[in-house]
Enzyme design. Structure first.
Site, short mmCIF file in Angstrom:
data_model
loop_
_atom_site.label_atom_id
_atom_site.label_comp_id
_atom_site.label_asym_id
_atom_site.label_seq_id
_atom_site.Cartn_x
_atom_site.Cartn_y
_atom_site.Cartn_z
N ARG A 83 0.91 -1.34 0.09
CA ARG A 83 0.07 -0.04 0.11
C ARG A 83 1.05 1.37 -0.06
O ARG A 83 0.21 2.50 0.14
CB ARG A 83 -0.81 0.08 1.08
CG ARG A 83 -1.92 -1.16 1.32
CD ARG A 83 -3.26 -0.86 1.90
NE ARG A 83 -2.96 -0.44 3.29
CZ ARG A 83 -4.04 -0.22 4.34
NH1 ARG A 83 -5.35 -0.20 3.78
NH2 ARG A 83 -3.60 0.04 5.52
N ASP A 84 2.04 1.03 -0.11
CA ASP A 84 3.02 2.33 -0.13
C ASP A 84 4.46 2.09 -1.15
O ASP A 84 5.44 2.59 -0.70
CB ASP A 84 3.30 3.07 1.23
CG ASP A 84 3.67 4.24 1.37
OD1 ASP A 84 3.66 5.03 0.06
OD2 ASP A 84 4.36 4.77 2.28
N LEU A 85 3.90 1.59 -2.10
CA LEU A 85 5.12 0.92 -2.89
C LEU A 85 5.64 2.19 -3.87
O LEU A 85 4.80 2.55 -4.81
CB LEU A 85 4.70 -0.12 -3.93
CG LEU A 85 5.89 -0.91 -4.74
CD1 LEU A 85 6.83 -1.38 -3.74
CD2 LEU A 85 5.03 -1.97 -5.51
N ARG A 86 6.80 2.67 -3.58
CA ARG A 86 7.35 3.69 -4.57
C ARG A 86 8.86 3.61 -4.20
O ARG A 86 9.57 3.10 -3.19
CB ARG A 86 6.88 5.12 -4.01
CG ARG A 86 6.66 5.39 -2.58
CD ARG A 86 5.56 6.55 -2.30
NE ARG A 86 5.45 6.71 -1.01
CZ ARG A 86 5.61 7.62 -0.23
NH1 ARG A 86 6.58 8.76 -0.75
NH2 ARG A 86 5.48 7.59 1.20
N ASN A 89 10.51 4.13 -0.73
CA ASN A 89 10.42 3.05 0.10
C ASN A 89 11.01 1.70 -0.27
O ASN A 89 10.74 0.48 0.22
CB ASN A 89 8.94 2.79 0.09
CG ASN A 89 8.15 3.76 1.26
OD1 ASN A 89 9.09 4.71 1.78
ND2 ASN A 89 7.19 4.21 1.12
#
Length: 231
Positions: A83-86, A89
């Protein structure tokens, strides 16, 4: 405490493409999570440090994508959504190996679907349309984010969709407007990105399929058959 939920999820995950949890300190403030040291920092900063010269080989850039996909295949198998794949990260070892980090928004699914609270702080331009419509989240929503991450890689860490602010981006997304990869996106990745951005989440590829597609794009990765033919 939110960070304890993050640590609990990290305790249940073990893969070479995920950051390794070493300890959790809760005796006194500041509470903290201790992980392995990643000397090269995050992928976004590394890409930006080369943005002026743009001197990284495609095989390296594509290799980053393959490694991240490998980590996401593992999460997919474990029914875990990140839910915070970038790129911010994704951390790099000294040998430029990728490890997915920051599991603060991650969820282990009991079924195929999770939910995003209305007040969750999420990275808007990495979010799939179904999140804004129903606040629902599946592994295929991470696939959408992975498509955005691919554009970050090929643009050397540029913020996605630079011509739109967050509100304009969400409006276009919900109106079904076409969004396109940046001009810097090579042809062999262009179609992969668009597959990740299918408005119908069920039609998006799995991470295992994405890993295979990306490996075919890498000129340094030859199949055994090709190696035999070249000898």
């Amino acid at each position: 405490m939110e960070f304890l939920k993050e640590a609990e999820i990290m305790k249940q995950l073990c893969h070479e493409r995920l950051i390794k949890l070493l300890a959790v300190c809760t005796e006194r403030e500041p509470f903290c999570i201790v992980t392995e040291l990643m000397k090269k920092g995050n992928l976004q900063k590394y890409l930006k440090s080369h943005s002026e010269a743009r001197n990284l080989e495609f095989s390296l850039l594509n290799g980053f994508a393959i490694q991240i996909a490998e980590g996401m295949v593992y999460l997919e198998e474990k029914c875990c959504i990140h839910r915070d794949l970038r790129t911010e990260n994704v951390l790099l070892t000294e040998m430029l190996c990728c490890k997915i980090s920051d599991f603060g928004l991650a969820q282990l699914l009991q079924n195929d679907q999770g939910w995003m609270s209305h007040d969750a702080k999420v990275p808007i331009k990495w979010m799939a349309p179904e999140i804004f419509r129903e606040y629902s989240y599946t592994v295929k929503s991470d696939v959408w984010s992975f498509g955005v991450l691919l554009t970050e890689i090929v643009s050397y860490g540029e913020v996605p969709f630079p011509g739109k602010n967050n509100n304009e981006f969400v409006k276009d997304l919900l109106d079904g407007a076409n969004i396109s990869p940046p001009a810097s996106c090579p042809d062999n990745l262009h179609d992969i990105v668009l597959q990740c951005w299918n408005q119908n989440s069920e039609r998006r590829p799995t991470f295992k399929q994405l890993q295979a597609m990306l490996m075919k794009c890498n000129p340094m990765l030859k199949t055994e058959e090709e190696l035999l033919l070249s000898t």
